[in-house]
Scaffold this active site. Structure first.
Site, PDB file in Angstrom:
ATOM      1  N   ASP A 127      -8.179  -9.566 -17.787  1.00 29.94           N
ATOM      2  CA  ASP A 127      -8.769  -9.776 -16.414  1.00 29.94           C
ATOM      3  C   ASP A 127      -9.836 -10.843 -16.393  1.00 29.94           C
ATOM      4  O   ASP A 127     -10.498 -11.153 -15.353  1.00 29.94           O
ATOM      5  CB  ASP A 127      -9.124  -8.572 -15.793  1.00 29.94           C
ATOM      6  CG  ASP A 127     -10.025  -7.859 -16.642  1.00 29.94           C
ATOM      7  OD1 ASP A 127     -10.544  -8.297 -17.779  1.00 29.94           O
ATOM      8  OD2 ASP A 127     -10.287  -6.453 -16.344  1.00 29.94           O
ATOM      9  N   CYS A 182       6.234   3.602  -2.933  1.00 29.98           N
ATOM     10  CA  CYS A 182       5.024   4.405  -2.154  1.00 29.98           C
ATOM     11  C   CYS A 182       5.630   4.974  -1.013  1.00 29.98           C
ATOM     12  O   CYS A 182       5.233   5.875  -0.504  1.00 29.98           O
ATOM     13  CB  CYS A 182       3.789   3.366  -1.965  1.00 29.98           C
ATOM     14  SG  CYS A 182       3.072   2.792  -3.454  1.00 29.98           S
ATOM     15  N   CYS A 185       3.574   7.386   1.793  1.00 30.52           N
ATOM     16  CA  CYS A 185       2.627   7.887   1.238  1.00 30.52           C
ATOM     17  C   CYS A 185       1.224   7.310   1.420  1.00 30.52           C
ATOM     18  O   CYS A 185       1.135   6.004   1.466  1.00 30.52           O
ATOM     19  CB  CYS A 185       2.505   8.170  -0.479  1.00 30.52           C
ATOM     20  SG  CYS A 185       1.260   9.051  -1.054  1.00 30.52           S
ATOM     21  N   CYS A 208     -15.886  -0.293  -2.576  1.00 29.13           N
ATOM     22  CA  CYS A 208     -15.418   0.337  -3.651  1.00 29.13           C
ATOM     23  C   CYS A 208     -16.393   0.803  -4.677  1.00 29.13           C
ATOM     24  O   CYS A 208     -17.501   0.024  -5.098  1.00 29.13           O
ATOM     25  CB  CYS A 208     -14.363  -0.624  -4.577  1.00 29.13           C
ATOM     26  SG  CYS A 208     -13.518  -0.066  -5.870  1.00 29.13           S
ATOM     27  N   CYS A 235     -14.245   4.341 -10.838  1.00 29.29           N
ATOM     28  CA  CYS A 235     -13.937   5.485  -9.900  1.00 29.29           C
ATOM     29  C   CYS A 235     -12.580   5.471 -10.269  1.00 29.29           C
ATOM     30  O   CYS A 235     -11.704   4.360 -10.131  1.00 29.29           O
ATOM     31  CB  CYS A 235     -14.196   5.145  -8.597  1.00 29.29           C
ATOM     32  SG  CYS A 235     -13.518   6.641  -7.334  1.00 29.29           S
TER      33      CYS A 235
END
Length: 373
Positions: A127, A182, A185, A208, A235
């Site tokens: 990344d 998904c 949801c 965030c 988180c």
């Protein structure tokens, strides 16, 4: 029957510890408009490097000239251990993944050279490289894009790192895109305490908790501090509530197992930690990215949210003597969360001796903050 080169690459990658492998031709990615919109809206916050090399991010051949194939890899880090209440994101409890994954990819590149009988030019990327790696992972069949903007897999959930090996030879494709599973949801959106997932698949990094505790270098916006709860570094809420992660069996490379010196850290210790001890404890850890001043800031916010009377002396010491204004200012805010008259006395004393203008503003705000009887 002899295995094809893609199958051999997959077999070797799994032996190295990767849990997912996909191979795609290098070429332009069709997601540039989404990146442009995200940047234009300022959702990247202070991550200015996201604005750099914008075109390069959308085509691996521009990142590494001569690239003809991209091998997309998933590396698991899901080990059994403490949950979200620990305060440190699961991915950061072990060793720093960047050098580990790069070394593994170099081993994979050497294997490809040996199998093909030629000197294959290869560049490993994680990344830290300007590349839309989630889009590559999706195209290569490592999963689908969840509403949390995380790559999800029906067996592994989202507990894995992404990595890419760019090579200068053509290799037959391996893997195909997954359908979106998904459905209707919205648990990740509903559970985010700061409302950072502004709509499905779009995250405002400025809200965030991972961004606030890791990437943000300055003060955390006051309105968001109470919503950070006990998060010290990163988180996992949007991942923990995901049903696909509920089914994911613990699996992880050995270096990503939780380190005792990391999981033993608590907010009180981290607020008072001197630089030499911070450097020693978090050597080869992702946590070093936030630096001591950032971790002290985060720790002060956590103590303010916990509002434990036993933490008053630690906050008072930080406000009076911490060498970083960022830590002193957040310690002042934390003290403003207490209802005890003792906290007001500590703040009054600090106001008389503090010289930093921003810290003085935090003290003033803390003294004016409403308190419960």
């Amino acid at each position: 029957m002899s295995l094809t080169l893609p199958s051999l690459i997959e077999e070797r990658a799994l032996e190295l510890g990767f849990c997912g492998v996909g191979i795609v031709p290098a070429g332009p990615l069709d997601h540039a408009p989404h990146l442009d919109r995200w940047l234009t809206e300022g959702f990247h916050g202070e991550m200015r490097w996201m604005e750099n090399h914008r075109t390069m991010r959308t085509d691996p051949r521009l990142l590494e000239p001569g690239t003809r194939t991209v091998i997309a890899l998933a590396a698991p880090y899901h080990h059994p251990g403490p949950g979200d209440e620990h305060g440190i994101s699961r991915y950061a409890r072990g060793d720093d993944y960047h050098p580990i994954l790069r070394d593994h990819m170099r081993s994979l590149a050497a294997f490809i050279s040996a199998e093909t009988g030629r000197d294959v030019a290869a560049r490993p990327a994680t990344d830290s490289a300007p590349l839309l790696e989630r889009n590559i992972a999706i195209d290569a069949g490592l999963g689908w894009l969840g509403k949390s903007a995380m790559v999800l897999h029906q067996e592994r959930g989202s507990w894995f790192f992404l990595a890419e090996l760019l090579v200068d030879i053509e290799i037959e494709s391996l893997g195909s895109p997954h359908p979106d599973r998904c459905g209707t949801c919205t648990r990740c959106l509903d559970a985010c305490p700061t409302g950072a997932i502004v709509e499905p698949f779009r995250v405002d990094a400025r809200r965030c908790i991972s961004y606030l505790t890791i990437e943000l270098r300055g003060p955390i916006p006051r309105a968001l501090r109470p919503r950070m709860g006990t998060h010290l570094f990163g988180c996992d809420i949007c991942q923990s509530v995901c049903p696909w992660n509920h089914h994911a069996a613990p699996q992880g490379m050995i270096p990503f197992q939780a380190r005792p010196d990391v999981i033993a850290a608590d907010a009180r210790t981290l607020l008072a930690l001197p630089q030499d001890e911070f450097s020693r404890r978090f050597r080869h850890s992702p946590i070093k990215r936030t630096k001591r001043r950032g971790m002290a800031r985060n720790a002060a916010v956590v103590l303010g949210n916990l509002q434990r009377d036993d933490d008053l002396p630690v906050l008072a010491e930080a406000l009076a003597h911490h060498d970083e204004p960022l830590a002193r200012g957040h310690a002042a805010w934390a003290l403003g969360r207490f209802s005890l008259s003792r906290a007001r006395s500590i703040l009054d004393d600090a106001r008389r001796r503090e010289q930093n203008a921003w810290v003085l503003e935090e003290i003033r705000h803390a003294l004016d903050a409403p308190r419960t009887p």
